[in-house]
Scaffold this motif. Structure first.
Motif, PDB file in Angstrom:
ATOM      1  N   GLN A 155       1.000  -1.204   0.112  1.00 61.89           N
ATOM      2  CA  GLN A 155      -0.064  -0.143   0.148  1.00 61.89           C
ATOM      3  C   GLN A 155       0.854   1.242   0.066  1.00 61.89           C
ATOM      4  O   GLN A 155       1.375   1.634   0.904  1.00 61.89           O
ATOM      5  CB  GLN A 155      -0.940   0.114   1.238  1.00 61.89           C
ATOM      6  N   ASP A 156       1.153   1.795  -1.098  1.00 58.98           N
ATOM      7  CA  ASP A 156       1.731   3.066  -1.540  1.00 58.98           C
ATOM      8  C   ASP A 156       1.493   4.179  -0.380  1.00 58.98           C
ATOM      9  O   ASP A 156      -0.018   4.539  -0.531  1.00 58.98           O
ATOM     10  CB  ASP A 156       1.833   3.439  -2.811  1.00 58.98           C
ATOM     11  N   GLY A 157       2.263   4.688   0.389  1.00 60.52           N
ATOM     12  CA  GLY A 157       1.806   5.838   1.343  1.00 60.52           C
ATOM     13  C   GLY A 157       1.417   5.510   2.627  1.00 60.52           C
ATOM     14  O   GLY A 157       1.236   5.963   3.492  1.00 60.52           O
ATOM     15  N   GLU A 158       1.007   4.069   2.752  1.00 62.64           N
ATOM     16  CA  GLU A 158       0.604   3.638   3.868  1.00 62.64           C
ATOM     17  C   GLU A 158       1.655   3.383   5.092  1.00 62.64           C
ATOM     18  O   GLU A 158       2.661   2.994   4.609  1.00 62.64           O
ATOM     19  CB  GLU A 158      -0.366   2.110   3.799  1.00 62.64           C
ATOM     20  N   ALA A 159       1.420   3.714   6.255  1.00 68.61           N
ATOM     21  CA  ALA A 159       2.187   3.669   7.248  1.00 68.61           C
ATOM     22  C   ALA A 159       2.504   2.222   7.733  1.00 68.61           C
ATOM     23  O   ALA A 159       1.481   1.528   7.923  1.00 68.61           O
ATOM     24  CB  ALA A 159       1.907   4.225   8.593  1.00 68.61           C
ATOM     25  N   LEU A 160       3.695   1.740   7.973  1.00 70.50           N
ATOM     26  CA  LEU A 160       4.124   0.348   8.492  1.00 70.50           C
ATOM     27  C   LEU A 160       3.318   0.177   9.852  1.00 70.50           C
ATOM     28  O   LEU A 160       3.581   1.123  10.704  1.00 70.50           O
ATOM     29  CB  LEU A 160       5.519   0.237   8.396  1.00 70.50           C
ATOM     30  N   PRO A 161       3.067  -1.064  10.258  1.00 72.21           N
ATOM     31  CA  PRO A 161       2.988  -1.120  11.609  1.00 72.21           C
ATOM     32  C   PRO A 161       4.029  -1.151  12.418  1.00 72.21           C
ATOM     33  O   PRO A 161       5.220  -1.278  11.931  1.00 72.21           O
ATOM     34  CB  PRO A 161       2.412  -2.816  11.469  1.00 72.21           C
ATOM     35  N   ASP A 162       3.940  -0.657  13.585  1.00 71.14           N
ATOM     36  CA  ASP A 162       5.079  -0.668  14.652  1.00 71.14           C
ATOM     37  C   ASP A 162       5.969  -1.966  14.658  1.00 71.14           C
ATOM     38  O   ASP A 162       7.174  -1.724  14.687  1.00 71.14           O
ATOM     39  CB  ASP A 162       4.528  -0.111  16.119  1.00 71.14           C
ATOM     40  N   THR A 163       5.250  -2.933  14.700  1.00 73.99           N
ATOM     41  CA  THR A 163       6.018  -4.321  14.816  1.00 73.99           C
ATOM     42  C   THR A 163       6.900  -4.503  13.536  1.00 73.99           C
ATOM     43  O   THR A 163       8.151  -4.963  13.714  1.00 73.99           O
ATOM     44  CB  THR A 163       5.306  -5.492  14.715  1.00 73.99           C
ATOM     45  N   SER A 164       6.526  -4.028  12.217  1.00 75.11           N
ATOM     46  CA  SER A 164       7.595  -4.273  11.378  1.00 75.11           C
ATOM     47  C   SER A 164       8.678  -3.308  11.213  1.00 75.11           C
ATOM     48  O   SER A 164       9.920  -3.792  10.978  1.00 75.11           O
ATOM     49  CB  SER A 164       6.863  -3.686   9.918  1.00 75.11           C
ATOM     50  N   ILE A 165       8.452  -1.964  11.884  1.00 77.80           N
ATOM     51  CA  ILE A 165       9.665  -1.344  12.181  1.00 77.80           C
ATOM     52  C   ILE A 165      10.554  -1.593  13.188  1.00 77.80           C
ATOM     53  O   ILE A 165      11.769  -1.755  13.052  1.00 77.80           O
ATOM     54  CB  ILE A 165       9.279   0.276  12.425  1.00 77.80           C
ATOM     55  N   LEU A 166       9.960  -2.221  14.352  1.00 78.45           N
ATOM     56  CA  LEU A 166      10.902  -2.758  15.439  1.00 78.45           C
ATOM     57  C   LEU A 166      11.478  -3.872  15.227  1.00 78.45           C
ATOM     58  O   LEU A 166      12.789  -3.851  15.188  1.00 78.45           O
ATOM     59  CB  LEU A 166       9.950  -3.040  16.511  1.00 78.45           C
ATOM     60  N   VAL A 167      11.170  -4.896  14.272  1.00 77.79           N
ATOM     61  CA  VAL A 167      11.731  -6.159  14.129  1.00 77.79           C
ATOM     62  C   VAL A 167      12.836  -5.685  12.938  1.00 77.79           C
ATOM     63  O   VAL A 167      14.046  -6.366  13.173  1.00 77.79           O
ATOM     64  CB  VAL A 167      10.903  -7.063  13.436  1.00 77.79           C
ATOM     65  N   LEU A 168      12.628  -4.789  12.255  1.00 73.35           N
ATOM     66  CA  LEU A 168      13.688  -4.383  11.102  1.00 73.35           C
ATOM     67  C   LEU A 168      14.856  -3.651  11.873  1.00 73.35           C
ATOM     68  O   LEU A 168      15.932  -3.991  11.654  1.00 73.35           O
ATOM     69  CB  LEU A 168      13.253  -3.527  10.079  1.00 73.35           C
ATOM     70  N   THR A 169      14.582  -2.716  12.820  1.00 77.41           N
ATOM     71  CA  THR A 169      15.581  -2.056  13.717  1.00 77.41           C
ATOM     72  C   THR A 169      16.546  -2.837  14.550  1.00 77.41           C
ATOM     73  O   THR A 169      17.732  -2.748  14.481  1.00 77.41           O
ATOM     74  CB  THR A 169      15.034  -0.831  14.490  1.00 77.41           C
ATOM     75  N   GLN A 170      15.593  -3.965  15.125  1.00 77.14           N
ATOM     76  CA  GLN A 170      16.599  -4.978  15.725  1.00 77.14           C
ATOM     77  C   GLN A 170      17.441  -5.638  15.004  1.00 77.14           C
ATOM     78  O   GLN A 170      18.703  -5.904  15.456  1.00 77.14           O
ATOM     79  CB  GLN A 170      15.684  -5.601  16.675  1.00 77.14           C
ATOM     80  N   TYR A 171      17.055  -6.161  13.705  1.00 72.54           N
ATOM     81  CA  TYR A 171      17.958  -6.605  12.916  1.00 72.54           C
ATOM     82  C   TYR A 171      19.064  -5.926  12.438  1.00 72.54           C
ATOM     83  O   TYR A 171      20.230  -6.233  12.256  1.00 72.54           O
ATOM     84  CB  TYR A 171      17.152  -7.232  11.659  1.00 72.54           C
ATOM     85  N   LEU A 172      18.935  -4.548  12.231  1.00 68.21           N
ATOM     86  CA  LEU A 172      19.850  -3.791  11.633  1.00 68.21           C
ATOM     87  C   LEU A 172      20.849  -3.631  13.045  1.00 68.21           C
ATOM     88  O   LEU A 172      21.979  -3.359  12.601  1.00 68.21           O
ATOM     89  CB  LEU A 172      19.280  -2.192  11.557  1.00 68.21           C
ATOM     90  N   ARG A 173      20.513  -3.607  14.394  1.00 66.99           N
ATOM     91  CA  ARG A 173      21.514  -3.378  15.310  1.00 66.99           C
ATOM     92  C   ARG A 173      22.424  -4.604  15.532  1.00 66.99           C
ATOM     93  O   ARG A 173      23.434  -4.528  15.561  1.00 66.99           O
ATOM     94  CB  ARG A 173      20.651  -3.348  16.551  1.00 66.99           C
ATOM     95  N   GLU A 174      21.931  -5.723  15.003  1.00 69.86           N
ATOM     96  CA  GLU A 174      22.671  -6.960  14.947  1.00 69.86           C
ATOM     97  C   GLU A 174      23.573  -6.947  13.805  1.00 69.86           C
ATOM     98  O   GLU A 174      24.773  -7.544  14.014  1.00 69.86           O
ATOM     99  CB  GLU A 174      21.771  -8.061  15.001  1.00 69.86           C
ATOM    100  N   ARG A 175      23.273  -6.389  12.613  1.00 70.81           N
ATOM    101  CA  ARG A 175      24.035  -6.413  11.617  1.00 70.81           C
ATOM    102  C   ARG A 175      25.259  -5.438  11.561  1.00 70.81           C
ATOM    103  O   ARG A 175      26.100  -5.464  10.756  1.00 70.81           O
ATOM    104  CB  ARG A 175      23.337  -6.324  10.193  1.00 70.81           C
ATOM    105  N   LEU A 176      25.141  -4.211  12.146  1.00 67.41           N
ATOM    106  CA  LEU A 176      26.072  -3.197  12.085  1.00 67.41           C
ATOM    107  C   LEU A 176      27.070  -3.278  13.256  1.00 67.41           C
ATOM    108  O   LEU A 176      26.743  -3.898  14.158  1.00 67.41           O
ATOM    109  CB  LEU A 176      25.223  -1.865  12.096  1.00 67.41           C
TER     110      LEU A 176
END
Length: 267
Positions: free
Chosen positions: A167-188
């Protein structure tokens, strides 16, 4: 000017400020409560209209819900107003203005808003992700730019814009953002800083990193996310990732580097 014909004694003891304006938009009467609110006597206002009153009092003739006055150069006053049409005992049309002094309420709200802004200014972590917020991210970038300017060290800034895959322009659920940022923290690396610059835009500060290495790393992360590296999402959508990178060069300040990095997402 004819006297107003209604029970003035009743209104004189009313704690609500009252003002009567006739059909010629002239002040005919006011009660003691309004005199106290305005710190003005009735003799100074009764019989006056806009043309004969100072501009600072012209708002008395408006009919907005809120009245904001600056009185005698001694501070501001906020009054909440309601207006009713009445006919006096001599069948004269009048508009009665009723006032409540809400100055203390407005001042308290202003102080609360100021304190809230001060707390926000002191906060350095994003409430959802626990990562650096916009303010802290800018500070981290500025510190690394200063270091690179002084010592000539490599500095790459990455940007990752998240979007809903369906859905273009639709905000992501908080869970999607939270899981991704946790993965970023692990990868960097521990020396790298990840910050939430906007709701769905993250900046990645990578000191001692060439632009090619930074771009390769972000591309790998994007591919891994698309390839199933985020199992904790459950039924939540996998964020669509677009990346951009830029490296510090002589003459760059932090804002110029940030702007160029974000613009590189669309390049």
């Amino acid at each position: 000017m004819a006297e107003i014909s209604f029970n003035r004694e009743l209104f004189d003891v009313c704690p609500t400020g009252m003002l009567a304006i006739d059909s010629e938009v002239c002040i005919r009467w006011m009660n003691p409560a309004l005199e106290a609110m305005l710190d003005l006597s009735g003799d100074e206002l009764i019989g006056k209209d806009k043309n004969t009153l100072p501009e600072s009092l012209h708002a008395l003739f408006d009919e907005t819900d809120m009245l904001h006055l600056s009185l005698n150069g001694e501070g501001e006053r906020w009054l909440q107003r309601e207006v009713r049409e009445v006919v006096d005992g001599e069948n004269a049309q009048l508009r009665l203005h009723f006032y409540q002094d809400i100055s203390q309420l407005i001042l308290a709200q202003r102080e609360t808003d100021q304190l809230r802004r001060q707390v926000q200014d002191l906060t350095i972590t994003d409430e959802l992700t626990g990562m650096a917020n916009r303010r802290a991210t800018i500070q981290a970038i500025s510190a690394q730019v200063t270091r690179s300017r002084r010592y000539g060290n490599l500095l790459t800034l990455g940007a990752m814009r998240l979007s809903h895959p369906d859905q273009d322009g639709e905000a992501l659920p908080d869970t999607s953002i939270l899981v991704l940022t946790q993965y970023l923290r692990e990868r960097l690396r521990w020396a790298d800083v990840i910050g939430r610059y906007e709701d769905q835009l993250f900046l990645l500060v990578m000191p001692e990193t060439a632009i090619e290495d930074g771009e390769n790393l972000l591309q790998q992360i994007a591919n891994e996310c698309r390839g199933g590296a985020l199992p904790d999402l459950g039924e939540n959508p996998v964020p669509e990732l677009r990346i951009g990178v830029s490296e510090w060069s002589k003459g760059d300040d932090s804002q110029r580097l940030i702007t160029r990095t974000i613009e590189s997402i669309e390049a």
